[in-house]
Design a protein around this motif. Structure first.
Motif, PDB file in Angstrom:
ATOM      1  N   SER A 153       0.827  -1.206   0.000  1.00  0.00           N
ATOM      2  CA  SER A 153       0.000   0.000   0.000  1.00  0.00           C
ATOM      3  C   SER A 153       0.859   1.253   0.000  1.00  0.00           C
ATOM      4  CB  SER A 153      -0.926   0.018   1.225  1.00  0.00           C
ATOM      5  OG  SER A 153      -2.021  -0.815   1.038  1.00  0.00           O
TER       6      SER A 153
ATOM      7  N   ARG B  51       1.147   3.875  -3.242  1.00  0.00           N
ATOM      8  CA  ARG B  51       0.804   5.287  -3.030  1.00  0.00           C
ATOM      9  C   ARG B  51       1.960   6.183  -3.485  1.00  0.00           C
ATOM     10  NH1 ARG B  51       0.449   5.068   2.130  1.00  0.00           N
ATOM     11  NH2 ARG B  51      -1.588   4.058   1.979  1.00  0.00           N
TER      12      ARG B  51
ATOM     13  N   LEU C 217      -4.796   6.211  -6.558  1.00  0.00           N
ATOM     14  CA  LEU C 217      -4.904   6.993  -5.322  1.00  0.00           C
ATOM     15  C   LEU C 217      -6.343   7.013  -4.805  1.00  0.00           C
ATOM     16  CD1 LEU C 217      -2.525   9.972  -6.147  1.00  0.00           C
ATOM     17  CD2 LEU C 217      -2.122   8.095  -4.532  1.00  0.00           C
ATOM     18  N   ALA C 218      -7.309   7.061  -5.724  1.00  0.00           N
ATOM     19  CA  ALA C 218      -8.716   7.026  -5.309  1.00  0.00           C
ATOM     20  C   ALA C 218      -9.042   5.691  -4.638  1.00  0.00           C
ATOM     21  CB  ALA C 218      -9.625   7.256  -6.512  1.00  0.00           C
TER      22      ALA C 218
ATOM     23  N   ASP D 217      -6.957   3.856  -3.082  1.00  0.00           N
ATOM     24  CA  ASP D 217      -6.245   3.881  -1.809  1.00  0.00           C
ATOM     25  C   ASP D 217      -7.115   4.545  -0.743  1.00  0.00           C
ATOM     26  OD1 ASP D 217      -3.897   3.385  -0.218  1.00  0.00           O
ATOM     27  OD2 ASP D 217      -3.394   5.504  -0.402  1.00  0.00           O
ATOM     28  N   VAL D 218      -7.670   5.695  -1.060  1.00  0.00           N
ATOM     29  CA  VAL D 218      -8.539   6.400  -0.119  1.00  0.00           C
ATOM     30  C   VAL D 218      -9.788   5.565   0.183  1.00  0.00           C
ATOM     31  CG1 VAL D 218     -10.043   8.419   0.160  1.00  0.00           C
ATOM     32  CG2 VAL D 218      -7.731   8.707  -0.719  1.00  0.00           C
TER      33      VAL D 218
ATOM     34  N   TYR E 154      -9.134   2.580   2.654  1.00  0.00           N
ATOM     35  CA  TYR E 154      -9.031   2.927   4.063  1.00  0.00           C
ATOM     36  C   TYR E 154     -10.315   3.563   4.599  1.00  0.00           C
ATOM     37  CZ  TYR E 154      -4.252   1.478   3.763  1.00  0.00           C
ATOM     38  OH  TYR E 154      -3.132   0.716   3.594  1.00  0.00           O
ATOM     39  N   ALA E 155     -11.026   4.300   3.783  1.00  0.00           N
ATOM     40  CA  ALA E 155     -12.298   4.883   4.225  1.00  0.00           C
ATOM     41  C   ALA E 155     -13.315   3.780   4.497  1.00  0.00           C
ATOM     42  CB  ALA E 155     -12.828   5.848   3.167  1.00  0.00           C
TER      43      ALA E 155
ATOM     44  N   LYS F 244      -6.080  -0.743  -6.576  1.00  0.00           N
ATOM     45  CA  LYS F 244      -5.021   0.278  -6.615  1.00  0.00           C
ATOM     46  C   LYS F 244      -3.707  -0.311  -7.097  1.00  0.00           C
ATOM     47  CE  LYS F 244      -3.591   0.123  -1.783  1.00  0.00           C
ATOM     48  NZ  LYS F 244      -3.622   0.863  -0.530  1.00  0.00           N
TER      49      LYS F 244
END
Length: 132
Positions: free
Chosen positions: A18, A22, A60-61, A63-64, A67-68, A109
């Motif tokens: 991860s 990133r 990157l989207a 990735d967010v 975790y969200a 990702k």
């Protein structure tokens, strides 16, 4: 080897992957930005580079989103268990499906990063071969 060793290895390597993806996506966006603002080593900017840029942003989207979603899902799961009266040190099971979206975003990702760099390297190599 114990099952806990295998799980810890998975946690360690997925966390590192991860971080690396990133960093690679941010670096890829920076490289495309450099191509956009200057001519690097005689390689001109092309709208083709918008494809790797899109995959870097997608990485990157994801990735967010990974975790969200994981934060929300595990927070809600914890709160529900807490409200049900389970004690802090009591053992209980968790549904395996809770991690499916997290894994989809994680692998999404990773794939987006690989596709972005494949497209960027393809473009750079075609430009270099054309300039020989």
């Amino acid at each position: 080897m114990k099952l806990s060793d295998a799980r810890q290895a998975y946690y360690d390597y997925s966390a590192r992957l991860s971080d690396i993806s990133r960093q690679l996506n941010l670096a890829g966006i920076a490289v495309i930005w450099i191509f956009k603002t200057t001519t690097v080593a005689g390689i001109p900017f092309s709208v083709f580079l918008l494809w790797p840029l899109a995959f870097h942003v997608l990485g990157l989207a994801f990735d967010v989103l990974q975790y969200a979603y994981a934060s929300a899902a595990w927070g809600i799961f914890h709160r529900r268990r807490e409200k049900s009266g389970i004690k802090e040190d009591e053992h209980f099971g968790a549904p395996s499906a809770i991690n499916i979206p997290t894994n989809i975003f994680f692998w999404g990702k990773t794939v987006a990063t690989v596709v972005a760099y494949t497209l960027a390297l393809f473009y750079i190599s075609t430009q270099l071969v054309g300039n020989i």
